[in-house]
Design an enzyme around this catalytic site. Sequence first.
Site, PDB file in Angstrom:
ATOM      1  N   LYS A  31       8.461 -24.390  16.237  1.00  0.00           N
ATOM      2  CA  LYS A  31       8.367 -24.110  17.769  1.00  0.00           C
ATOM      3  C   LYS A  31       7.655 -25.033  18.242  1.00  0.00           C
ATOM      4  O   LYS A  31       8.392 -26.395  18.421  1.00  0.00           O
ATOM      5  CB  LYS A  31       7.247 -22.785  17.672  1.00  0.00           C
ATOM      6  N   THR A  81       4.639 -21.227  11.669  1.00  0.00           N
ATOM      7  CA  THR A  81       6.073 -21.832  11.729  1.00  0.00           C
ATOM      8  C   THR A  81       6.187 -23.118  11.944  1.00  0.00           C
ATOM      9  O   THR A  81       5.376 -24.108  12.530  1.00  0.00           O
ATOM     10  CB  THR A  81       6.836 -20.958  12.543  1.00  0.00           C
ATOM     11  N   ARG A 136      13.707 -24.780  10.896  1.00  0.00           N
ATOM     12  CA  ARG A 136      13.103 -23.250  10.651  1.00  0.00           C
ATOM     13  C   ARG A 136      12.377 -23.104   9.177  1.00  0.00           C
ATOM     14  O   ARG A 136      13.132 -23.236   8.228  1.00  0.00           O
ATOM     15  CB  ARG A 136      13.975 -22.209  10.994  1.00  0.00           C
ATOM     16  N   ASP A 176      -2.924 -17.363  12.655  1.00  0.00           N
ATOM     17  CA  ASP A 176      -1.260 -17.694  12.652  1.00  0.00           C
ATOM     18  C   ASP A 176      -1.238 -18.531  14.082  1.00  0.00           C
ATOM     19  O   ASP A 176      -0.996 -18.210  15.075  1.00  0.00           O
ATOM     20  CB  ASP A 176      -0.655 -16.253  12.689  1.00  0.00           C
ATOM     21  N   GLU A 220      12.426 -23.432  -8.566  1.00  0.00           N
ATOM     22  CA  GLU A 220      11.274 -22.337  -8.789  1.00  0.00           C
ATOM     23  C   GLU A 220      10.178 -22.905  -9.366  1.00  0.00           C
ATOM     24  O   GLU A 220      10.209 -23.502 -10.237  1.00  0.00           O
ATOM     25  CB  GLU A 220      11.817 -21.055  -9.487  1.00  0.00           C
ATOM     26  N   TYR A 244      17.984 -25.292  -7.047  1.00  0.00           N
ATOM     27  CA  TYR A 244      16.999 -24.657  -7.302  1.00  0.00           C
ATOM     28  C   TYR A 244      15.702 -25.305  -7.761  1.00  0.00           C
ATOM     29  O   TYR A 244      15.841 -25.844  -8.696  1.00  0.00           O
ATOM     30  CB  TYR A 244      17.676 -23.727  -8.379  1.00  0.00           C
TER      31      TYR A 244
HETATM   32  C1  PLP Z   1       7.504 -16.974  15.853  1.00  0.00           C
HETATM   33  C2  PLP Z   1       6.448 -16.422  14.924  1.00  0.00           C
HETATM   34  C3  PLP Z   1       6.011 -15.650  13.747  1.00  0.00           C
HETATM   35  C4  PLP Z   1       7.416 -15.484  12.925  1.00  0.00           C
HETATM   36  O1  PLP Z   1       8.352 -16.572  12.513  1.00  0.00           O
HETATM   37  P1  PLP Z   1       9.878 -16.195  11.893  1.00  0.00           P
HETATM   38  O2  PLP Z   1      10.035 -17.657  11.399  1.00  0.00           O
HETATM   39  O3  PLP Z   1      10.638 -15.732  12.930  1.00  0.00           O
HETATM   40  O4  PLP Z   1       9.671 -15.215  10.922  1.00  0.00           O
HETATM   41  C5  PLP Z   1       5.072 -15.475  13.132  1.00  0.00           C
HETATM   42  N1  PLP Z   1       3.928 -15.288  13.963  1.00  0.00           N
HETATM   43  C6  PLP Z   1       4.081 -15.834  15.179  1.00  0.00           C
HETATM   44  C7  PLP Z   1       2.545 -15.768  15.927  1.00  0.00           C
HETATM   45  C8  PLP Z   1       5.083 -16.128  15.809  1.00  0.00           C
HETATM   46  O5  PLP Z   1       5.293 -16.450  17.038  1.00  0.00           O
END
Ligand code: PLP
Length: 418
Positions: free
Chosen positions: A230, A227, A236, A201, A57, A55
């Site tokens: 990917k 994220t 993750r 994003d 925080e 933990y």
């Molecule tokens: C995959 C993705 C997310 C979300 O990610 P999670 O980890 O599944 O919450 C947010 N924005 C875009 C553009 C994505 O492709």
Amino acid sequence: MNLLEEKLSQFDPAVDGIIRNEMRRNEETINLIASENYPPKSLMKAISSMLSGIYSEGYPGERWYRGLENIDRLESLAIGRAKAVFGAEHANVQALSGSAANIAAYLSLLKLGDRILSMEIDAGGHLSHGARASVVSRMFDVVQYGVDPQTGLLDYEAIRRQALETRPRLIVCGASAYPRTIDFARFRQIAREAGAFLMADISHIAGLVVAGEHPTPVPHCDIVTTTTHKTLRMTRGAIILCKAEHADQVDHAVFPTLQGGPHQANISAIAVGLKHLGTPEYRQYIREVVQNAKTLSESLREQGAEIVTGGTDNHLLLLDLAKWSIDGETASVLLEEAHLIVNKNKIPGDRGTAKKPSGIRLGTPAMTSRGMGEEEARLIARWVVEVVTHPEEQTLRNKVKEDVIALCRRFPIYRMTF
Ligand SMILES: *Cc1c(COP(=O)(O)O)cnc(C)c1O
């Protein structure tokens, strides 16, 4: 029985068996899910340490619990690497997912009820950009832009007009299913003219940005979210990058506004992953991801497939199935039978539903990670077209499946036996 020392395979054969089966399924199928990848072993080693139970925080140097000197060093290392790799003024590595990172970003710049202008999910935007099904649409006043239904491309002049008419407090750019380069500098101009904050994003294209295969949004944006799992090929999680002026609000929005304790085992894996990003091997990997996507797209076109926007600049492409009278749901099920894993996807101007859209999305990050190249991309294109244009032919699917498995055996993901 000492529960702390039990071996997984002996104590819980059910879970152990599922994990082994899933590993085997991955080894014997070609993963064309554009948002997925295979984390390197060094990251998996890091994430499976006793840091899973920690933990912590707060932030390095300002924690609520004691005993965190190693954790402070770890999180500072991850933050420093994230800033260096992306050229950002500030980084937060605690968001538990991309969606949480986005909500934290909104909370740091906006008041509840403020207006956001973002990309529609049907045009390639993400749920967390404010789709009706997402809580974001109830927290904020969401207005959305699409793509040109004819070309499938972002129409910056239309977005500019919409921004000037609707006067959002925040413009969000970035997508989950857009196959072309995004002009972040143009978005900056639009945001400046409309008096809005700008957030990008880059969950899908972050690896391309790091490797110089896509222009970076960092200098143009107030906040950039991504994220980690990917094209970045980590476990993750998510990273939020921002200008120094937003640093305190971003950190506060993640903790304590949205989340409690961060997952430090994952932050340790992300720190390792960030070190990968600086290597020539990683840049080479991303170049191959992009080249494979181009080859896949061109081979599909040569065989008569309709590709949204006519091709791709990045790691993914959208296949419009309408001309073959098959929907994305059926196609993805048939392809799975042939061990080709894809997801159904809406395409611009789609008359279908989310559950039965007219397209599928194909991506090359995972196949490239296991060493497949252009020759394999051409084979995959041929198999995809064979399967979706012959839905009645079970024997053909079985034959493709055997060929896919044979190819997969030549490209093991991890060189270990089960
Ligand atoms: C995959 C993705 C997310 C979300 O990610 P999670 O980890 O599944 O919450 C947010 N924005 C875009 C553009 C994505 O492709």
